[in-house]
Design an enzyme around this catalytic site. Structure first.
Site, PDB file in Angstrom:
ATOM      1  N   ASP A 180      27.090  37.866  34.272  1.00 26.13           N
ATOM      2  CA  ASP A 180      27.555  38.777  35.308  1.00 26.13           C
ATOM      3  C   ASP A 180      26.544  39.933  35.315  1.00 26.13           C
ATOM      4  OD1 ASP A 180      29.312  40.269  37.042  1.00 26.13           O
ATOM      5  OD2 ASP A 180      29.923  41.412  35.274  1.00 26.13           O
ATOM      6  N   LEU A 181      26.503  40.693  36.405  1.00 28.53           N
ATOM      7  CA  LEU A 181      25.535  41.807  36.477  1.00 28.53           C
ATOM      8  C   LEU A 181      26.176  43.165  36.152  1.00 28.53           C
ATOM      9  CD1 LEU A 181      22.800  43.084  37.294  1.00 28.53           C
ATOM     10  CD2 LEU A 181      23.594  43.031  39.662  1.00 28.53           C
ATOM     11  N   ASP A 182      27.090  43.589  37.058  1.00 25.48           N
ATOM     12  CA  ASP A 182      27.654  44.943  36.952  1.00 25.48           C
ATOM     13  C   ASP A 182      28.486  45.096  35.673  1.00 25.48           C
ATOM     14  OD1 ASP A 182      26.621  45.683  39.481  1.00 25.48           O
ATOM     15  OD2 ASP A 182      28.321  44.772  40.499  1.00 25.48           O
TER      16      ASP A 182
ATOM     17  N   THR B 234      26.134  49.504  36.269  1.00 27.74           N
ATOM     18  CA  THR B 234      26.488  49.772  37.662  1.00 27.74           C
ATOM     19  C   THR B 234      28.002  49.741  37.877  1.00 27.74           C
ATOM     20  OG1 THR B 234      25.739  47.501  37.895  1.00 27.74           O
ATOM     21  CG2 THR B 234      24.393  49.191  38.966  1.00 27.74           C
TER      22      THR B 234
ATOM     23  N   LYS C 199      37.165  45.476  38.663  1.00 28.89           N
ATOM     24  CA  LYS C 199      35.944  44.852  38.142  1.00 28.89           C
ATOM     25  C   LYS C 199      35.886  43.373  38.523  1.00 28.89           C
ATOM     26  CE  LYS C 199      34.888  48.038  34.445  1.00 28.89           C
ATOM     27  NZ  LYS C 199      34.816  48.275  33.001  1.00 28.89           N
ATOM     28  N   GLY C 200      34.747  42.958  39.038  1.00 29.30           N
ATOM     29  CA  GLY C 200      34.566  41.562  39.440  1.00 29.30           C
ATOM     30  C   GLY C 200      35.192  41.225  40.788  1.00 29.30           C
TER      31      GLY C 200
ATOM     32  N   ARG D 143      34.311  43.737  47.472  1.00 34.78           N
ATOM     33  CA  ARG D 143      34.401  45.098  48.038  1.00 34.78           C
ATOM     34  C   ARG D 143      35.707  45.296  48.810  1.00 34.78           C
ATOM     35  NH1 ARG D 143      29.475  46.120  51.646  1.00 34.78           N
ATOM     36  NH2 ARG D 143      28.506  45.312  49.758  1.00 34.78           N
TER      37      ARG D 143
ATOM     38  N   SER E  42      27.138  36.986  40.316  1.00 35.27           N
ATOM     39  CA  SER E  42      27.676  38.308  40.623  1.00 35.27           C
ATOM     40  C   SER E  42      28.505  38.313  41.897  1.00 35.27           C
ATOM     41  CB  SER E  42      26.516  39.304  40.781  1.00 35.27           C
ATOM     42  OG  SER E  42      27.014  40.558  41.202  1.00 35.27           O
ATOM     43  N   ALA E  43      29.557  39.125  41.891  1.00 38.98           N
ATOM     44  CA  ALA E  43      30.397  39.286  43.085  1.00 38.98           C
ATOM     45  C   ALA E  43      29.787  40.299  44.050  1.00 38.98           C
ATOM     46  CB  ALA E  43      31.788  39.750  42.673  1.00 38.98           C
ATOM     47  N   SER E  44      28.676  40.930  43.634  1.00 44.16           N
ATOM     48  CA  SER E  44      28.115  42.026  44.429  1.00 44.16           C
ATOM     49  C   SER E  44      27.056  41.578  45.422  1.00 44.16           C
ATOM     50  CB  SER E  44      27.514  43.078  43.503  1.00 44.16           C
ATOM     51  OG  SER E  44      26.811  44.036  44.262  1.00 44.16           O
TER      52      SER E  44
ATOM     53  N   ASN F 111      24.982  43.548  46.453  1.00 43.15           N
ATOM     54  CA  ASN F 111      23.820  44.359  46.096  1.00 43.15           C
ATOM     55  C   ASN F 111      23.095  43.803  44.874  1.00 43.15           C
ATOM     56  OD1 ASN F 111      24.001  46.780  47.979  1.00 43.15           O
ATOM     57  ND2 ASN F 111      26.075  46.749  47.132  1.00 43.15           N
TER      58      ASN F 111
ATOM     59  N   LYS G 175      35.457  35.431  42.298  1.00 41.05           N
ATOM     60  CA  LYS G 175      36.102  35.404  40.995  1.00 41.05           C
ATOM     61  C   LYS G 175      37.547  35.863  41.193  1.00 41.05           C
ATOM     62  CE  LYS G 175      31.720  36.936  38.966  1.00 41.05           C
ATOM     63  NZ  LYS G 175      30.955  38.023  38.328  1.00 41.05           N
TER      64      LYS G 175
ATOM     65  N   GLU H 285      30.643  38.182  30.663  1.00 37.19           N
ATOM     66  CA  GLU H 285      31.400  38.956  31.651  1.00 37.19           C
ATOM     67  C   GLU H 285      32.034  40.208  31.061  1.00 37.19           C
ATOM     68  OE1 GLU H 285      32.619  39.514  34.546  1.00 37.19           O
ATOM     69  OE2 GLU H 285      31.942  37.857  35.779  1.00 37.19           O
ATOM     70  N   ASP H 286      32.276  41.209  31.918  1.00 38.13           N
ATOM     71  CA  ASP H 286      33.049  42.385  31.475  1.00 38.13           C
ATOM     72  C   ASP H 286      34.364  42.507  32.261  1.00 38.13           C
ATOM     73  OD1 ASP H 286      31.892  43.121  33.948  1.00 38.13           O
ATOM     74  OD2 ASP H 286      32.109  45.239  33.426  1.00 38.13           O
TER      75      ASP H 286
HETATM   76  C1  BG6 Z   1      31.255  43.241  41.254  1.00 43.89           C
HETATM   77  C2  BG6 Z   1      31.826  44.533  40.725  1.00 43.89           C
HETATM   78  O1  BG6 Z   1      30.161  42.860  40.483  1.00 43.89           O
HETATM   79  O2  BG6 Z   1      30.844  43.377  42.619  1.00 43.89           O
HETATM   80  C3  BG6 Z   1      32.921  45.037  41.643  1.00 43.89           C
HETATM   81  O3  BG6 Z   1      32.350  44.304  39.434  1.00 43.89           O
HETATM   82  C4  BG6 Z   1      32.417  45.133  43.085  1.00 43.89           C
HETATM   83  O4  BG6 Z   1      33.327  46.314  41.185  1.00 43.89           O
HETATM   84  C5  BG6 Z   1      31.869  43.782  43.521  1.00 43.89           C
HETATM   85  O5  BG6 Z   1      33.460  45.529  43.961  1.00 43.89           O
HETATM   86  C6  BG6 Z   1      31.318  43.797  44.939  1.00 43.89           C
HETATM   87  O6  BG6 Z   1      30.173  44.604  44.986  1.00 43.89           O
HETATM   88  P1  BG6 Z   1      29.431  45.048  46.318  1.00 43.89           P
HETATM   89  O7  BG6 Z   1      28.126  45.645  45.828  1.00 43.89           O
HETATM   90  O8  BG6 Z   1      29.206  43.813  47.143  1.00 43.89           O
HETATM   91  O9  BG6 Z   1      30.305  46.029  47.011  1.00 43.89           O
HETATM   92 MG    MG Z   2      31.054  43.026  35.838  1.00 45.60          MG
END
Ligand code: BG6
Ligand code: MG
Length: 227
Positions: A11-13, A19, A47-48, A51, A118-120, A122, A149, A173-174
């Site tokens: 996982d990233l964040d 982050t 977390k995970g 958005r 990653s779920a992000s 970004n 996730k 993972e965290d």
């Molecule tokens: C996950 C974070 O990695 O990404 C969450 O743990 C976050 O907190 C999710 O909401 C989505 O991220 P983003 O950057 O697409 O808004």
């Molecule tokens: Mg995480």
């Protein structure tokens, strides 16, 4: 026979870099603006989580529980993302969490593959800022998957891209939802955080500085042998 690890999927964040703290700060700013109480303890639930689902959780904490239109929701999520993006612009390789570079080196030295789940949306930007993008054989973010996730899809997709068997993958993972995703993918789960929060993880470490390849490999081999 000692079972062989084929890949580590991170996982990233909150695992590779902190982050997770920036996500918290950006949501906190939105919550303050809306007059909604938003604690660090409640933030653990985000977390995970994607958005928009994070925003829904945050709004569920409001005392008045007023309805928000789809457009208002989009605007709030967008505003949070802009705040978050100003924070991650300053990320540099020095923001890689303690113990991560050492573990990545050991993984590469042994010829084990590396993936990111990653779920992000970004994630690519952050990996680039950290100088890690080219180190990973597969980077999967939520734009590449249909189910977030705790669904295992993001981890399974990374394993598929790396051409490895999920049963020989270690997921790190965290987030509670992230550990659920790793276990549903049939992988070995290493959780970073409080032991009580992760009853389903195969190994729990309080912080990334405790990540140790030999310890993980031994725990993985003993789980694979049914001990
Ligand atoms: C996950 C974070 O990695 O990404 C969450 O743990 C976050 O907190 C999710 O909401 C989505 O991220 P983003 O950057 O697409 O808004
Ligand atoms: Mg995480």
């Amino acid at each position: 026979m000692k079972e062989q690890i084929q890949a580590f999927i991170f996982d990233l964040d909150g695992v590779i870099t902190d982050t997770a703290e920036y996500h918290y700060l950006a949501w906190k700013a939105i919550a303050d603006e809306l007059g909604i109480e938003f604690t660090r303890a409640f933030n653990e639930n985000l977390k995970g989580v994607s958005r928009m689902d994070s925003l829904k959780l945050l709004l569920s904490q409001a005392k008045d529980r007023r309805e928000y239109t789809a457009q208002e929701m989009e605007e709030l999520a967008d505003r949070k993302n802009k705040l978050y993006q100003t924070m991650i612009e300053k990320v540099t390789p020095s923001d890689i969490l303690p113990g991560i570079n050492e573990l990545l080196s050991e993984i590469k030295r042994r010829g084990i593959k590396l993936g990111l789940a990653s779920a992000s949306k970004n994630a690519f930007f952050v990996m680039e800022r950290l100088g890690l993008k080219s180190e990973f054989g597969a980077i999967v973010d939520s734009s590449k998957i249909a189910n977030n996730k705790p669904d295992p899809e993001v981890f399974l997709k990374a394993a598929e891209m790396l051409q490895v068997d999920p049963a020989y993958c270690i997921g790190v993972e965290d987030a509670v939802s992230g550990v659920q995703a790793i276990k549903s993918a049939g992988m070995f789960a290493v959780a970073i955080g409080d032991r009580e929060a992760f009853p389903h993880a195969d190994l729990v470490l309080e912080r990334t500085s405790q990540l140790d390849f030999a310890q993980i490999a031994t725990a993985f081999a003993s789980a694979a042998n049914g001990n």
